[in-house]
Design an enzyme around this catalytic site. Structure first.
Site, PDB file in Angstrom:
ATOM      1  N   GLY A  31       0.804  -1.227   0.000  1.00 13.61           N
ATOM      2  CA  GLY A  31       0.000   0.000   0.000  1.00 13.61           C
ATOM      3  C   GLY A  31       0.827   1.263   0.000  1.00 13.61           C
ATOM      4  O   GLY A  31       2.008   1.237  -0.336  1.00 13.61           O
ATOM      5  N   ASN A  32       0.166   2.388   0.372  1.00 12.42           N
ATOM      6  CA  ASN A  32       0.763   3.729   0.256  1.00 12.42           C
ATOM      7  C   ASN A  32       1.299   3.902  -1.173  1.00 12.42           C
ATOM      8  O   ASN A  32       2.474   4.172  -1.409  1.00 12.42           O
ATOM      9  CB  ASN A  32       1.882   3.934   1.302  1.00 12.42           C
ATOM     10  CG  ASN A  32       2.305   5.391   1.366  1.00 12.42           C
ATOM     11  OD1 ASN A  32       3.457   5.728   1.228  1.00 12.42           O
ATOM     12  ND2 ASN A  32       1.344   6.289   1.532  1.00 12.42           N
ATOM     13  N   HIS A  37       4.329   2.032  -8.013  1.00  7.26           N
ATOM     14  CA  HIS A  37       3.350   0.931  -7.937  1.00  7.26           C
ATOM     15  C   HIS A  37       2.427   0.968  -9.157  1.00  7.26           C
ATOM     16  O   HIS A  37       2.068  -0.072  -9.711  1.00  7.26           O
ATOM     17  CB  HIS A  37       2.463   1.064  -6.696  1.00  7.26           C
ATOM     18  CG  HIS A  37       3.184   0.906  -5.395  1.00  7.26           C
ATOM     19  ND1 HIS A  37       3.361   1.937  -4.522  1.00  7.26           N
ATOM     20  CD2 HIS A  37       3.751  -0.185  -4.817  1.00  7.26           C
ATOM     21  CE1 HIS A  37       4.010   1.507  -3.447  1.00  7.26           C
ATOM     22  NE2 HIS A  37       4.256   0.231  -3.603  1.00  7.26           N
ATOM     23  N   GLN A  61       7.848  -9.531   7.723  1.00  4.35           N
ATOM     24  CA  GLN A  61       9.075  -9.084   7.072  1.00  4.35           C
ATOM     25  C   GLN A  61       9.713  -7.873   7.760  1.00  4.35           C
ATOM     26  O   GLN A  61      10.681  -7.318   7.253  1.00  4.35           O
ATOM     27  CB  GLN A  61       8.839  -8.812   5.579  1.00  4.35           C
ATOM     28  CG  GLN A  61       7.988  -7.609   5.254  1.00  4.35           C
ATOM     29  CD  GLN A  61       7.644  -7.542   3.769  1.00  4.35           C
ATOM     30  OE1 GLN A  61       6.823  -8.324   3.271  1.00  4.35           O
ATOM     31  NE2 GLN A  61       8.276  -6.637   3.045  1.00  4.35           N
ATOM     32  N   GLY A 149       8.721  -4.652  -8.632  1.00  3.09           N
ATOM     33  CA  GLY A 149       9.598  -3.549  -9.036  1.00  3.09           C
ATOM     34  C   GLY A 149      11.064  -3.948  -8.954  1.00  3.09           C
ATOM     35  O   GLY A 149      11.465  -4.706  -8.073  1.00  3.09           O
ATOM     36  N   ASP A 152      13.603  -3.036  -5.709  1.00  2.00           N
ATOM     37  CA  ASP A 152      13.962  -4.066  -4.731  1.00  2.00           C
ATOM     38  C   ASP A 152      14.560  -5.237  -5.512  1.00  2.00           C
ATOM     39  O   ASP A 152      13.944  -6.303  -5.631  1.00  2.00           O
ATOM     40  CB  ASP A 152      12.714  -4.495  -3.950  1.00  2.00           C
ATOM     41  CG  ASP A 152      12.103  -3.325  -3.210  1.00  2.00           C
ATOM     42  OD1 ASP A 152      12.788  -2.760  -2.345  1.00  2.00           O
ATOM     43  OD2 ASP A 152      10.956  -2.950  -3.510  1.00  2.00           O
TER      44      ASP A 152
END
Ligand code: PAF
Length: 294
Positions: A31-32, A37, A61, A149, A152
């Site tokens: 989210g956020n 994203h 995590q 993505g 990461d």
């Protein structure tokens, strides 16, 4: 856009999609949501008939003392963004839906080697938390494709290895890092930066690209490049965690067999831990092709 807050609802809906013969692309998130994203969502839309996005801030995590409680939760704004992007289904489970027996009793998926280095060394248990939740989400959603993505990069490599090692029937697709105009990689954690830190933050990407240019020009003393970059980051006010020139495939030291180099960095700026990476093909033909493709 439909929202499912539990596994049973989600699976019933997915079964219906499957009966209609629709293909499914899945974008797991915490989210956020930002433009990075949304790039993943746009890629997903190109690949399959339907797009499912999950929003789940995965406690497994986060290590003790990390930002689990502070992690921004912006569900209403996120829903609007996903709706505008034409997402078909949002899966927003609670912790009890993902870990019904509690996190202590959860079977853990752990990818060796790739998960032990870089962020794995500084955030013990982090990648086990990521692979465990991603494995569960993929098993629940059963998509044809899942999109992640490249910011990461280590996470993406680990997820690919997990999917291959566990013969999971899903295609993993990586999407290039979305950056602000000054080069800073978009991240939900950028919101923690003060105005002054935000001004300094793009130096992380600049240091990575300077290192890449040096390697592209034939400089091959990687240890010297790494320590020079760390020094630059320290002087600018970062607390570097690592700055590493690695083989993009193995995430270990570059060898004669290395086809692509990944330069990866993690550094703390005030209370914010930033990560970023750039890559360089050591095959001149690839570079030439990239130029030709614009
Ligand atoms: O990259 C993230 O946002 C998370 O690590 C992921 C893949 C959604 C798993 O919680």
């Amino acid at each position: 856009m439909r929202t499912c807050n539990n596994k049973a609802q989600l699976q019933a809906t997915v079964q219906q999609y499957r009966q209609e013969g629709q293909t499914i692309a899945f974008v797991p998130t915490m989210g956020n949501l930002h433009q990075g994203h949304l790039d993943l969502v746009r890629k997903a839309r190109k690949l399959c008939d339907l797009v499912i996005v999950s929003i789940f801030v995965n406690p497994l995590q986060f290590g003790p003392g990390e930002d689990l409680d502070a992690y921004p939760r912006t569900m209403a704004a996120d829903k609007e963004k996903l709706f505008s992007e034409g997402v078909n289904l949002l899966y927003a489970p609670g912790v009890e839906d993902i870990y019904p027996d509690g996190m202590e009793r959860q079977t853990v998926v752990s990818v060796p080697d790739l998960g032990d280095t870089l962020c794995g060394s500084s955030r013990p248990g982090h990648f086990d938390g990521v692979t465990t939740v991603v494995c569960k989400l993929l098993n629940i959603v059963q998509p044809d494709v899942a999109v992640f993505g490249e910011k990461d990069f280590q996470q993406l490599s680990i997820v690919r290895k997990m999917v291959s090692d566990l013969s999971m029937p899903v295609n993993i697709v990586g999407v290039a890092t979305k950056r602000d105009e000054d080069g800073l990689a978009l991240s939900s954690r950028n919101g923690y930066l003060t105005e002054e830190e935000r001004r300094i933050a793009p130096l992380l990407h600049q240091t990575l690209t300077t290192c890449r240019e040096a390697i592209a020009c034939g400089f091959d003393n990687f240890l010297q490049l790494e320590s020079h970059a760390r020094m630059q980051l320290l002087q600018a006010g970062f607390e570097p965690d690592y700055f590493a020139v690695r083989d993009a495939q193995t995430l270990r030291a570059v060898t004669e067999d290395t086809a692509e180099v990944a330069i990866l960095a993690a550094a703390r700026l005030g209370n914010t831990r930033l990560i970023d990476n750039v890559r360089l093909s050591l095959n001149p033909v690839d570079d030439w092709r990239m130029l030709a493709d614009g």
